[in-house]
Design an enzyme around this catalytic site. Sequence first.
Site, PDB file in Angstrom:
ATOM      1  N   THR A  42      83.202   8.451 101.914  1.00 38.17           N
ATOM      2  CA  THR A  42      84.088   7.354 102.310  1.00 38.17           C
ATOM      3  C   THR A  42      83.951   6.168 101.379  1.00 38.17           C
ATOM      4  OG1 THR A  42      83.997   8.027 104.622  1.00 38.17           O
ATOM      5  CG2 THR A  42      84.644   5.748 104.186  1.00 38.17           C
ATOM      6  N   CYS A  43      82.732   5.779 101.065  1.00 37.43           N
ATOM      7  CA  CYS A  43      82.525   4.539 100.303  1.00 37.43           C
ATOM      8  C   CYS A  43      83.262   4.570  98.967  1.00 37.43           C
ATOM      9  CB  CYS A  43      81.038   4.298 100.086  1.00 37.43           C
ATOM     10  SG  CYS A  43      80.715   2.858  99.077  1.00 37.43           S
ATOM     11  N   CYS A  48      84.495   1.322 100.588  1.00 32.99           N
ATOM     12  CA  CYS A  48      84.001   0.099  99.931  1.00 32.99           C
ATOM     13  C   CYS A  48      84.575  -0.123  98.525  1.00 32.99           C
ATOM     14  CB  CYS A  48      82.487   0.134  99.790  1.00 32.99           C
ATOM     15  SG  CYS A  48      81.617   1.069 101.043  1.00 32.99           S
ATOM     16  N   LYS A  51      88.430  -0.528  98.292  1.00 31.42           N
ATOM     17  CA  LYS A  51      88.683  -1.770  99.050  1.00 31.42           C
ATOM     18  C   LYS A  51      88.376  -2.982  98.179  1.00 31.42           C
ATOM     19  CE  LYS A  51      85.550  -3.773 100.686  1.00 31.42           C
ATOM     20  NZ  LYS A  51      84.788  -3.535 101.887  1.00 31.42           N
ATOM     21  N   TYR A 180      85.122  -5.433 110.566  1.00 22.95           N
ATOM     22  CA  TYR A 180      85.127  -5.547 109.103  1.00 22.95           C
ATOM     23  C   TYR A 180      86.455  -5.074 108.511  1.00 22.95           C
ATOM     24  CZ  TYR A 180      79.916  -5.497 108.491  1.00 22.95           C
ATOM     25  OH  TYR A 180      78.580  -5.744 108.467  1.00 22.95           O
ATOM     26  N   ILE A 181      86.880  -3.870 108.917  1.00 22.18           N
ATOM     27  CA  ILE A 181      88.013  -3.259 108.221  1.00 22.18           C
ATOM     28  C   ILE A 181      89.298  -4.025 108.515  1.00 22.18           C
ATOM     29  CG2 ILE A 181      89.399  -1.141 108.030  1.00 22.18           C
ATOM     30  CD1 ILE A 181      86.838   0.462 108.417  1.00 22.18           C
ATOM     31  N   GLU A 184      89.118  -7.403 106.590  1.00 23.00           N
ATOM     32  CA  GLU A 184      89.236  -7.267 105.132  1.00 23.00           C
ATOM     33  C   GLU A 184      90.650  -6.865 104.734  1.00 23.00           C
ATOM     34  OE1 GLU A 184      84.638  -6.253 103.909  1.00 23.00           O
ATOM     35  OE2 GLU A 184      86.031  -4.604 104.030  1.00 23.00           O
ATOM     36  N   GLY A 265      87.267   0.934 114.682  1.00 28.50           N
ATOM     37  CA  GLY A 265      85.965   1.575 114.633  1.00 28.50           C
ATOM     38  C   GLY A 265      86.036   2.946 113.985  1.00 28.50           C
ATOM     39  N   ASP A 306      76.428   7.590 108.522  1.00 28.92           N
ATOM     40  CA  ASP A 306      77.342   7.237 109.620  1.00 28.92           C
ATOM     41  C   ASP A 306      77.392   8.290 110.726  1.00 28.92           C
ATOM     42  OD1 ASP A 306      77.903   5.032 108.126  1.00 28.92           O
ATOM     43  OD2 ASP A 306      80.065   5.402 107.941  1.00 28.92           O
ATOM     44  N   THR A 314      76.946   1.824 103.722  1.00 31.19           N
ATOM     45  CA  THR A 314      76.547   2.716 102.629  1.00 31.19           C
ATOM     46  C   THR A 314      75.085   2.543 102.203  1.00 31.19           C
ATOM     47  OG1 THR A 314      78.797   2.737 101.847  1.00 31.19           O
ATOM     48  CG2 THR A 314      77.115   3.317 100.229  1.00 31.19           C
ATOM     49  N   ALA A 344      78.096  -8.150 103.883  1.00 38.11           N
ATOM     50  CA  ALA A 344      79.184  -9.070 103.539  1.00 38.11           C
ATOM     51  C   ALA A 344      80.485  -8.566 104.119  1.00 38.11           C
ATOM     52  CB  ALA A 344      79.311  -9.180 102.024  1.00 38.11           C
ATOM     53  N   HIS A 439      71.582 -26.283  89.759  1.00 37.06           N
ATOM     54  CA  HIS A 439      72.635 -27.286  89.840  1.00 37.06           C
ATOM     55  C   HIS A 439      73.565 -27.220  88.642  1.00 37.06           C
ATOM     56  CE1 HIS A 439      74.415 -31.001  91.186  1.00 37.06           C
ATOM     57  NE2 HIS A 439      74.318 -31.482  89.963  1.00 37.06           N
ATOM     58  N   GLU A 444      73.094 -24.096  95.959  1.00 39.43           N
ATOM     59  CA  GLU A 444      71.976 -25.043  96.009  1.00 39.43           C
ATOM     60  C   GLU A 444      71.854 -25.691  97.390  1.00 39.43           C
ATOM     61  OE1 GLU A 444      72.392 -28.806  93.667  1.00 39.43           O
ATOM     62  OE2 GLU A 444      74.352 -27.978  93.158  1.00 39.43           O
TER      63      GLU A 444
HETATM   64  P1  NDP Z   1      83.998  -2.329 113.714  1.00 37.84           P
HETATM   65  O1  NDP Z   1      83.078  -1.639 114.643  1.00 37.84           O
HETATM   66  O2  NDP Z   1      83.479  -3.367 112.782  1.00 37.84           O
HETATM   67  O3  NDP Z   1      85.166  -3.012 114.538  1.00 37.84           O
HETATM   68  C1  NDP Z   1      85.976  -2.279 115.415  1.00 37.84           C
HETATM   69  C2  NDP Z   1      86.949  -3.255 116.031  1.00 37.84           C
HETATM   70  O4  NDP Z   1      87.908  -2.545 116.768  1.00 37.84           O
HETATM   71  C3  NDP Z   1      86.269  -4.228 116.964  1.00 37.84           C
HETATM   72  O5  NDP Z   1      86.857  -5.486 116.766  1.00 37.84           O
HETATM   73  C4  NDP Z   1      86.581  -3.654 118.328  1.00 37.84           C
HETATM   74  O6  NDP Z   1      86.660  -4.612 119.322  1.00 37.84           O
HETATM   75  C5  NDP Z   1      87.973  -3.073 118.092  1.00 37.84           C
HETATM   76  N1  NDP Z   1      88.294  -1.979 118.994  1.00 37.84           N
HETATM   77  C6  NDP Z   1      87.556  -0.888 119.285  1.00 37.84           C
HETATM   78  N2  NDP Z   1      88.212  -0.089 120.131  1.00 37.84           N
HETATM   79  C7  NDP Z   1      89.389  -0.679 120.384  1.00 37.84           C
HETATM   80  C8  NDP Z   1      90.506  -0.329 121.180  1.00 37.84           C
HETATM   81  N3  NDP Z   1      90.539   0.779 121.885  1.00 37.84           N
HETATM   82  N4  NDP Z   1      91.564  -1.188 121.204  1.00 37.84           N
HETATM   83  C9  NDP Z   1      91.549  -2.319 120.497  1.00 37.84           C
HETATM   84  N5  NDP Z   1      90.525  -2.690 119.707  1.00 37.84           N
HETATM   85  C10 NDP Z   1      89.458  -1.883 119.663  1.00 37.84           C
HETATM   86  O7  NDP Z   1      84.754  -1.162 112.973  1.00 37.84           O
HETATM   87  P2  NDP Z   1      85.652  -1.096 111.677  1.00 37.84           P
HETATM   88  O8  NDP Z   1      86.617  -0.013 111.945  1.00 37.84           O
HETATM   89  O9  NDP Z   1      86.178  -2.428 111.300  1.00 37.84           O
HETATM   90  O10 NDP Z   1      84.597  -0.651 110.597  1.00 37.84           O
HETATM   91  C11 NDP Z   1      83.752   0.489 110.799  1.00 37.84           C
HETATM   92  C12 NDP Z   1      82.418   0.276 110.162  1.00 37.84           C
HETATM   93  O11 NDP Z   1      82.540   0.372 108.760  1.00 37.84           O
HETATM   94  C13 NDP Z   1      81.831  -1.105 110.433  1.00 37.84           C
HETATM   95  O12 NDP Z   1      81.013  -1.082 111.567  1.00 37.84           O
HETATM   96  C14 NDP Z   1      81.052  -1.414 109.198  1.00 37.84           C
HETATM   97  O13 NDP Z   1      79.688  -1.137 109.439  1.00 37.84           O
HETATM   98  C15 NDP Z   1      81.625  -0.503 108.135  1.00 37.84           C
HETATM   99  N6  NDP Z   1      82.312  -1.315 107.126  1.00 37.84           N
HETATM  100  C16 NDP Z   1      81.595  -2.179 106.359  1.00 37.84           C
HETATM  101  C17 NDP Z   1      82.204  -2.964 105.430  1.00 37.84           C
HETATM  102  C18 NDP Z   1      81.400  -3.909 104.605  1.00 37.84           C
HETATM  103  O14 NDP Z   1      80.196  -3.754 104.540  1.00 37.84           O
HETATM  104  N7  NDP Z   1      82.021  -4.906 103.978  1.00 37.84           N
HETATM  105  C19 NDP Z   1      83.653  -2.908 105.224  1.00 37.84           C
HETATM  106  C20 NDP Z   1      84.319  -2.007 106.096  1.00 37.84           C
HETATM  107  C21 NDP Z   1      83.657  -1.246 106.996  1.00 37.84           C
HETATM  108  P3  NDP Z   1      85.356  -5.177 120.082  1.00 37.84           P
HETATM  109  O15 NDP Z   1      84.719  -6.120 119.130  1.00 37.84           O
HETATM  110  O16 NDP Z   1      85.933  -5.822 121.287  1.00 37.84           O
HETATM  111  O17 NDP Z   1      84.523  -3.970 120.421  1.00 37.84           O
END
Ligand code: NDP
Length: 463
Positions: A42-43, A48, A51, A180-181, A184, A265, A306, A314, A344, A439, A444
């Site tokens: 995936t990454c 990542c 993206k 995150y996704i 972003e 998610g 994962d 990752t 991040a 600086h 800083e």
């Molecule tokens: P996340 O777990 O970060 O977020 C999932 C989001 O979806 C939450 O806001 C959650 O809400 C919401 N959600 C879940 N189920 C439902 C539903 N049935 N209806 C509506 N909203 C829902 O998952 P992502 O998909 O954004 O990313 C997956 C993983 O990938 C992340 O956990 C991260 O670790 C990794 N990732 C890391 C990145 C980075 O390091 N920059 C970039 C992209 C991904 P609620 O908060 O209410 O549960």
Amino acid sequence: MSEYDYDLFVIGGGSGGVRAGRLVASMGKRVAIAEEYRFGGTCVIRGCVPKKLFVYASQFPEHFEDAAGYGWTVGETTFDWKTLIANKDREITRLEGLYRGGLERAGADIIESRAVLVDKHTVRIVAQDRTVTARHILIATGGRPSEHPALPGSEHAISSNEAFHLETLPKSIVIAGGGYIAVEFANIFHGLGVETTLVYRGKEILGRFDMDMRRGLHAAMEAKGMRIVLHTIAHEIEKQPDGRLAIKLSNDETIVTDQLMLAIGRTPNTESLGLEAAGVEMGPKGEIIVDAFSRTNVESIYAIGDVTDRVQLTPVAIHEAMCFVDTVYRDKPNSPDHDAIATAVFSQPEIGTVGLSEDDAAKRYDELEIYRAEFRPMRHTLSGRQEKMIMKLVVDAGSRRVVGAHILGVDAGEMAQLLGIAVKAKLTKDDFDQTMAVHPTAAEELVTMYHPSYRVKNGERVG
Ligand code: NDP
């Protein structure tokens, strides 16, 4: 002659699986690694790396705008989505080649096929319709974007997978989710000129982050022109005759848009993997349950990354791979440390963070000192951009340790990597104070916040 065909069979050619396979093969062990799609996982292929390339692409309009304050006149600009996709794909193919090359040089057998477990030492290579045996099996099959079958019309939605290969850039998009996704991609699409709406069910985006970062980013995104709708979910999606999507929301609003992206998610890839046949235990989301050393309940089978749904990042999968190699092949039992992981969010502005949020720290420590600065970074002085940076240190008043560091602003991800060392090393606020500033930089500020902005005692903000 060993009773097994291989010492190690790795299922899944992503970051974790490739690292483990390469290291073990380079130790002279007989290793096979099976991947049904593309090496890199995936990454590299649809996460990542592409993206981040999209993030860079989406930042140019602001660079063009900011240039004027520095005396530049930028002529008419245009953007070609197909060029971005083609260049991105070329880079991904190059990286995939590096992953494969590393495995080949280490002497691993590369198997381009789905592989499923038959029993605790046997794997079926589906494309070749044969079975092989291995002393150890490592499952590193990762995850995939969660679907939403309960949402009528969800088949019309895309996930991050498809976002990397859209034929054309939509004029408008609705993104469901607040993680995150979602965040972003909202920033990427907006930066590329797409009318973007984020719909999130919670009270503020980015649930697991410090509230200052969440609110600060929310405000910055809205100031740029993104729309964020909180406390709301999509109820129904209808495809219109013109191909556009009508999205009925729980707040009674209907948004008509070109694309809907679900970012709700990720689900561990454990379906039809033969885990039941091998007797491997799974949790409620289908994640593989492992102990501190990434071992499943079956002695010969380990799982990393994962697919275990510990921390979906990752570098964590890679670290788990290296601990697995230490434990099984170097006789040095090593369990991954999941505490204080720097991370991040590549939004615009970025968030970089390590350690505890103020709210989480308040639950753990009796008294906190919070050091907080909000300022306009120097690069925005001549550009005229009003965007602010926020920096925040969360300090346990008892031990003086910095237990959380949070940054919103340009290059926050880069800063988080270095702050990660300081927080991991359990440095105190006094260590920060004794560190000379670089600086003029934005960073800083992290070593020049001498007085607490406020304290938190027994969960209550004081003074
Ligand atoms: P996340 O777990 O970060 O977020 C999932 C989001 O979806 C939450 O806001 C959650 O809400 C919401 N959600 C879940 N189920 C439902 C539903 N049935 N209806 C509506 N909203 C829902 O998952 P992502 O998909 O954004 O990313 C997956 C993983 O990938 C992340 O956990 C991260 O670790 C990794 N990732 C890391 C990145 C980075 O390091 N920059 C970039 C992209 C991904 P609620 O908060 O209410 O549960």
